[in-house]
Enzyme design. Structure first.
Site, PDB file in Angstrom:
ATOM      1  N   ASP A  33       0.832  -1.211   0.000  1.00  0.00           N
ATOM      2  CA  ASP A  33       0.000   0.000   0.000  1.00  0.00           C
ATOM      3  C   ASP A  33       0.863   1.256   0.000  1.00  0.00           C
ATOM      4  O   ASP A  33       1.370   1.680   1.030  1.00  0.00           O
ATOM      5  CB  ASP A  33      -0.890   0.003   1.248  1.00  0.00           C
ATOM      6  CG  ASP A  33      -2.089  -0.913   1.095  1.00  0.00           C
ATOM      7  OD1 ASP A  33      -2.784  -0.818   0.071  1.00  0.00           O
ATOM      8  OD2 ASP A  33      -2.335  -1.721   2.016  1.00  0.00           O
ATOM      9  N   ASP A 177     -10.658  -4.628  -1.284  1.00  0.00           N
ATOM     10  CA  ASP A 177      -9.611  -4.173  -0.366  1.00  0.00           C
ATOM     11  C   ASP A 177     -10.160  -3.315   0.765  1.00  0.00           C
ATOM     12  O   ASP A 177     -10.691  -2.234   0.527  1.00  0.00           O
ATOM     13  CB  ASP A 177      -8.564  -3.382  -1.173  1.00  0.00           C
ATOM     14  CG  ASP A 177      -7.380  -2.922  -0.338  1.00  0.00           C
ATOM     15  OD1 ASP A 177      -7.277  -3.317   0.840  1.00  0.00           O
ATOM     16  OD2 ASP A 177      -6.550  -2.168  -0.879  1.00  0.00           O
TER      17      ASP A 177
HETATM   18  C1  DX5 Z   1      -6.358   0.931   2.843  1.00  0.00           C
HETATM   19  C2  DX5 Z   1      -5.441  -0.065   2.145  1.00  0.00           C
HETATM   20  C3  DX5 Z   1      -5.780  -1.495   2.473  1.00  0.00           C
HETATM   21  C4  DX5 Z   1      -5.894  -1.821   3.917  1.00  0.00           C
HETATM   22  C5  DX5 Z   1      -6.045  -3.268   4.235  1.00  0.00           C
HETATM   23  O1  DX5 Z   1      -6.042   2.211   2.458  1.00  0.00           O
HETATM   24  O2  DX5 Z   1      -5.501   0.084   0.767  1.00  0.00           O
HETATM   25  O3  DX5 Z   1      -4.929  -2.370   1.752  1.00  0.00           O
HETATM   26  O4  DX5 Z   1      -4.893  -1.255   4.676  1.00  0.00           O
HETATM   27  O5  DX5 Z   1      -6.020  -3.449   5.606  1.00  0.00           O
HETATM   28  P1  DX5 Z   1      -7.271  -3.906   6.465  1.00  0.00           P
HETATM   29  O6  DX5 Z   1      -7.519  -5.333   6.115  1.00  0.00           O
HETATM   30  O7  DX5 Z   1      -6.783  -3.716   7.849  1.00  0.00           O
HETATM   31  O8  DX5 Z   1      -8.427  -3.014   6.129  1.00  0.00           O
HETATM   32 ZN    ZN Z   2      -4.573  -1.582  -0.547  1.00  0.00          ZN
END
Ligand code: DX5
Ligand code: ZN
Length: 217
Positions: A33, A177
């Site tokens: 990310d 996501d």
């Molecule tokens: C949010 C990101 C995600 C997220 C996933 O901005 O793109 O990939 O962090 O993490 P969880 O599963 O904790 O929502």
């Molecule tokens: Zn993400």
């Protein structure tokens, strides 16, 4: 359904060990990310570059790069040397149709291409690009941080997208996501999600293998 492990919340001092445990648990991808402090408030670029470099040295599991950035090309140039399987950028960061097509073609030199949309963006807005991208990443939370709760309305969007993909004989894969865990994974499976990005629910689990198997079953 495949599982892409979001490593956003992994602490640096535990990172090598965590990556090793995720590899043993057979996650399908490592989800990187990338946040620039502009498109979203947080800035994760340095840490994520370090993690991507590190992962390339220690594992063959493909990287799945999610760019939450304004200047897409700049970050494609930073992360393409890590040879990710797919680089995904945000529709909201570009919007101009011609520029989107240019970016799609630019990324294709290096990897598969994904286009991502935020929860409030209508799914119909990206239909024109579907024949040219490999992947649509539907944000099921507001991009910017991990540990949020999945927004239920986004599931309806995925359903609509899946129907459109099937009706038009496209082979675009759907990735979801944000906020994904054992309580909502089946719902996502049922509406046709191909890849689930899982951060908190996986990283905070005691037994990674058990969690990955449960998510996939
Ligand atoms: C949010 C990101 C995600 C997220 C996933 O901005 O793109 O990939 O962090 O993490 P969880 O599963 O904790 O929502
Ligand atoms: Zn993400």
């Amino acid at each position: 359904m495949e599982v892409s492990a979001s490593i956003l919340s992994v602490k640096e001092e535990e990172s090598v060990h965590t990556f090793y445990r995720l590899e043993l648990a057979k996650v399908d991808y490592f989800h990187i990310d990338v946040m620039d402090g502009k498109f979203v408030e947080e800035d994760s670029q340095e840490e994520m570059k370090k993690y991507a470099d590190n992962l390339k040295n220690i594992t063959n599991i493909p990287l799945d790069v999610h760019l939450m950035v304004d200047n897409v090309k700049k970050y494609v140039d930073i992360f393409s040397p890590n040879e990710p399987r797919c680089i995904t950028f945000h529709f909201e960061a570009v919007k101009d149709k011609e520029e989107i097509m240019e970016l799609i073609n630019y990324i294709k030199q290096f990897s598969k291409v994904g286009i991502s949309i935020k929860p409030e963006t209508k799914i119909e807005e990206i239909y024109d690009f579907l024949p040219y991208v490999h992947n649509v990443l539907v944000m099921t939370v507001e991009p910017g941080k991990g540990g949020q709760e999945l927004i239920p309305e986004t599931i309806e969007k995925i359903k609509t997208l899946k129907k459109y993909i099937e009706e038009n004989n496209l082979d675009t894969e759907i990735e979801a996501d944000g906020g994904i865990n054992l309580s909502n994974i089946n719902e996502l499976k049922n509406v046709g999600v191909d890849i689930a990005v899982v951060g908190t629910a996986l990283i905070e689990a005691k037994d990674y293998k058990y969690m990955v198997n449960k998510l996939k079953e």
